[in-house]
Design an enzyme around this catalytic site. Structure first.
Site, PDB file in Angstrom:
ATOM      1  N   HIS A 110      -3.176  18.409 -28.964  1.00 26.09           N
ATOM      2  CA  HIS A 110      -2.734  17.173 -29.607  1.00 26.09           C
ATOM      3  C   HIS A 110      -2.094  16.206 -28.617  1.00 26.09           C
ATOM      4  O   HIS A 110      -1.819  15.060 -28.952  1.00 26.09           O
ATOM      5  CB  HIS A 110      -1.743  17.519 -30.730  1.00 26.09           C
ATOM      6  CG  HIS A 110      -1.465  16.408 -31.678  1.00 26.09           C
ATOM      7  ND1 HIS A 110      -0.254  15.748 -31.739  1.00 26.09           N
ATOM      8  CD2 HIS A 110      -2.245  15.822 -32.612  1.00 26.09           C
ATOM      9  CE1 HIS A 110      -0.289  14.819 -32.668  1.00 26.09           C
ATOM     10  NE2 HIS A 110      -1.484  14.834 -33.208  1.00 26.09           N
ATOM     11  N   ARG A 150      -8.602  17.784 -37.738  1.00 25.00           N
ATOM     12  CA  ARG A 150      -8.984  17.941 -39.148  1.00 25.00           C
ATOM     13  C   ARG A 150      -9.768  16.745 -39.672  1.00 25.00           C
ATOM     14  O   ARG A 150      -9.362  15.592 -39.524  1.00 25.00           O
ATOM     15  CB  ARG A 150      -7.725  18.155 -39.993  1.00 25.00           C
ATOM     16  CG  ARG A 150      -8.005  18.466 -41.449  1.00 25.00           C
ATOM     17  CD  ARG A 150      -6.734  18.854 -42.147  1.00 25.00           C
ATOM     18  NE  ARG A 150      -6.274  20.170 -41.728  1.00 25.00           N
ATOM     19  CZ  ARG A 150      -4.985  20.523 -41.665  1.00 25.00           C
ATOM     20  NH1 ARG A 150      -4.060  19.658 -41.954  1.00 25.00           N
ATOM     21  NH2 ARG A 150      -4.656  21.731 -41.301  1.00 25.00           N
TER      22      ARG A 150
END
Length: 730
Positions: free
Chosen positions: A449, A419
């Protein structure tokens, strides 16, 4: 604004704390650093700027997500027990209160600026010469960049940029007399101040530096944009838009995936308005028009009479003239197990034993050194790496480019959905791809991640794999600001697991169980719950038990419920949760044996560690995952078991120090509030982990314990340092 009693009662009765209300409490702890009179003034200003950028993201994503439910008529029940409409009222009320606290802190800091010979000034405080410079700056630089955009019956409503300063200008024809209350002949237009201009114009005086907000120059000179009309009102505002989006799963080509992300980034600029920061006493006609156009109400209006957008304070915090006014952290020290000799070969060092790095106390340089050495070493065959966020001028990227240039096989799983870093990541990924690297742009609807690095090297008749597993990003800049752990190893079990995991996330492999890894979205929730249940069963049988977890966020309800059950079984549970915590501690009959603390201070706590007593055979995991629904269900994550005895003891010592901190720690109460930990004079000494970790000795590591019945580790002959060592020079 206060949350009404009825809503407050519903919130208080829930066994869970609202994720979003908990996040606001976290930002309040950051703001508390700006209040701290023991901090230097510029450090306090820095923390205020951090709370502002945090709040921008909160409105963009979390409030934006809430409006996705409100605008499309979707149902949602928050952990607080409230449905979407009453929850909006409760959340926006809490956000309003927080903004007022920010304003009060800024007012206090502003009154102290002269302590370091700078201050904010208005146009009326400038000398005649300075005023001439300001007007000249407007005429030569600002004026040519400004574009008034009118909205009336012949012009559509313009698309206004988020997070930039905007003047709303109400005008009328001077030849048409307007009666009171007759707004028919008024016109509204917008003037956006370009974001690439410095927020403050700087004036150097003999004894001080003066900063003039650029909007005051524009406000004074704005009449130059409006010839032959009367200006009725000029009001400054700043809007925040919904930037929350999800990607649809698709079987289309990779280019379609990248195009979709690019389109979503563009759509952020058009998202619905969720917050308006505005000057008080703004034109009522203008405000009502904007409310109607943007479909907002008073909950969305945040008044500020001092300075809209505290993120602009970074211009002052980073001003070279005030460099000495910022606190500089100590230089990093070598990790335990790393030799002091500057020219020690990284490959040889890793083959000796597992090395646990604890950043920023230990330098990130060994990781960069491993990559840069691998890029040049003729015996290295391949490099595999996951990337989530990179530094702006990344040495990681340069090392990978060099490796590809030197004929290595380079595989990079580049998460382009990170993001607000999407554009930078797409750009860097395409650079690597053009250089010949094998780049995978994320895995469909999952965010990658996990933080893993594997180097494959030919050594005589065999191939040796070198690995790095981490809780933090491959970002040499944030490694100086975030606390993280990283494990350097050549252990074949780790490297086999990592190789298998890479095959899963880049191909279509379905491996047998990993030996040292727990992964998501495969079974991380299930495995953690099993470890918690094992502690609960031990407690029921009178066997020593205990859980200590250090993470950024705790939100997953299934895990929280298991922690509640373990508490009821008698397991002592110590949680260190920096940010969001939806678990409610100290509730009689539910969570009597659970304590929760948050560490907020000089460094951003980012380390994840999971400790399970396991009847004096501790199982300890580190890794990339928090205890959140998104971590378990929508991300590719990994936790890695710590097996080397001394590495395990280092992890125990990290947790032990976090539990002992009495300077940066806040304790979560049953009602969802936090209490600042204080030094009890005459009873205990100040214990600040953001200083203590720079001074850790081997002896202190070996003595650390978490629970009373925990057996200390058997002493080992010292290897590497036993006392604080000098920094590793880059």
């Amino acid at each position: 604004m206060k949350i009404n009693e009825k809503l407050a009662n519903v919130i208080g009765q829930s066994n869970y704390i609202s994720r979003d209300l908990s996040w606001l409490k976290f930002n309040a702890r950051v703001l508390d650093q700006a209040r701290n009179p023991e901090r230097r003034l510029l450090d306090r200003l820095k923390f205020l700027a951090i709370t502002a950028s945090n709040l921008d993201e909160f409105f963009t994503i979390r409030i934006g997500s809430l409006y996705n439910y409100l605008d499309y008529g979707k149902e949602r029940i928050d952990y607080s027990g409230l449905r979407e409409i009453p929850f909006r009222k409760a959340l926006m009320t809490a956000a309003q209160q927080f903004s007022k606290e920010q304003l009060a802190v800024f007012g206090e800091l502003k009154a102290s600026f002269q302590e370091i010979d700078f201050r904010f000034v208005g146009l009326d405080e400038l000398t005649e010469e300075e005023q001439e410079k300001a007007v000249d700056y407007f005429d030569r630089t600002i004026y040519p960049m400004l574009t008034p955009m009118v909205y009336d019956y012949t012009h559509t409503f313009p698309v206004l940029l988020a997070k930039v300063l905007i003047f709303c200008v109400v005008t009328q024809d001077p030849n048409r007399p307007v009666k009171a209350g007759d707004d028919e002949h008024q016109r509204l237009s917008f003037v956006q101040i370009p974001a690439n201009l410095p927020r403050f114009m700087q004036f150097e005086r003999k004894d001080e530096t003066c900063f003039l907000p650029i909007e005051e120059i524009v406000r004074q000179e704005i009449k130059k944009l409006y010839r032959n009309v009367d200006i009725v009102a000029v009001n400054l505002l700043r809007i925040t838009r919904n930037g929350d989006f999800t990607l649809e799963e698709s079987d289309d080509l990779e280019t379609d995936f990248i195009d979709e992300i690019k389109q979503k980034i563009k759509n952020r600029r058009l998202g619905r308005v969720v917050r308006v920061e505005i000057e008080p006493d703004a034109s009522e006609w203008m405000v009502n028009l904007l409310k109607k156009k943007w479909e907002i109400d008073d909950y969305n209006l945040f008044e500020n009479h001092l300075l809209i957008d505290y993120t602009s304070l970074w211009q002052i915090v980073r001003n070279p003239e005030f460099r000495d006014e910022l606190t500089t952290p100590p230089a990093p020290v070598p990790a335990l197990g790393i030799h002091r000799e500057k020219n020690t070969d990284i490959f040889e060092m890793m083959k000796e034993r597992d090395i646990l790095l604890h950043h920023p106390y230990n330098n990130f340089e060994p990781v960069i050194s491993l990559l840069e050495r691998a890029a040049e070493d003729p015996h290295v065959l391949a490099i595999k790496l996951t990337i989530y966020r990179l530094a702006k001028r990344s040495r990681v990227t340069e090392a990978l480019l060099k490796a590809a240039e030197n004929g290595k096989h380079v595989s990079v799983l580049f998460e382009v959905k990170a993001r607000f870093d999407e554009e930078n990541n797409i750009r860097e990924a395409q650079r690597l791809q053009k250089a010949g690297c094998f780049v995978i742009y994320g895995i469909s609807s999952f965010k990658t991640h996990t933080k893993l690095l594997l180097v494959v090297r030919s050594e005589g008749q065999k191939v040796v794999r070198y690995a790095h597993l981490s809780s933090g990003n491959y970002n040499e800049e944030t490694s100086k600001l975030y606390t993280d752990i990283g494990l350097l190893t050549t252990d074949e079990v780790y490297t086999h697991d990592i190789s298998e995991f890479f095959n899963v996330i880049t191909g279509h492999s379905r491996p047998n169980d990993y030996e040292y890894l727990i992964t998501a979205p495969r079974d991380m929730r299930k495995q953690l719950i099993k470890l918690i249940q094992n502690e609960a069963e031990n407690a029921r049988q009178g066997i020593p038990s205990g859980i200590c977890i250090k993470i950024n966020s705790l939100e997953d309800q299934a895990v929280i419920d298991e922690l509640y059950k373990a508490s009821q079984a008698g397991v002592p549970i110590r949680l260190i949760v920096r940010g969001i915590c939806c678990l409610r501690p100290h509730r009689p009959g539910l969570s009597d044996n659970i304590t929760v603390r948050s560490i907020v201070g000089d460094f951003l706590e980012h380390t994840r560690l999971f400790y399970f007593h396991n009847n004096n055979e501790p199982k300890i995991y580190g890794g990339s995952a928090d205890v959140m629904v998104r971590s378990f269900d929508r991300r590719i994550e990994s936790l890695f078991l710590l097996v080397d005895k001394r590495v395990k003891q280092q992890a125990i010592q990290i947790l032990d120090y976090n539990l002992r901190d009495n300077i940066n720690a806040y304790e979560l109460q049953e009602d969802g509030s936090y209490t600042k930990c204080c030094v009890e004079e005459g009873i205990e000494e100040p214990f600040n982990i953001h200083k203590k970790f720079f001074e850790v000795t081997q002896k202190e590591v070996m003595q650390a314990r978490l629970f009373v019945d925990e057996k200390p580790m058997e002493s080992e002959p010292p290897e590497g340092q036993s006392e604080p060592a000098e920094e590793i020079h880059e």
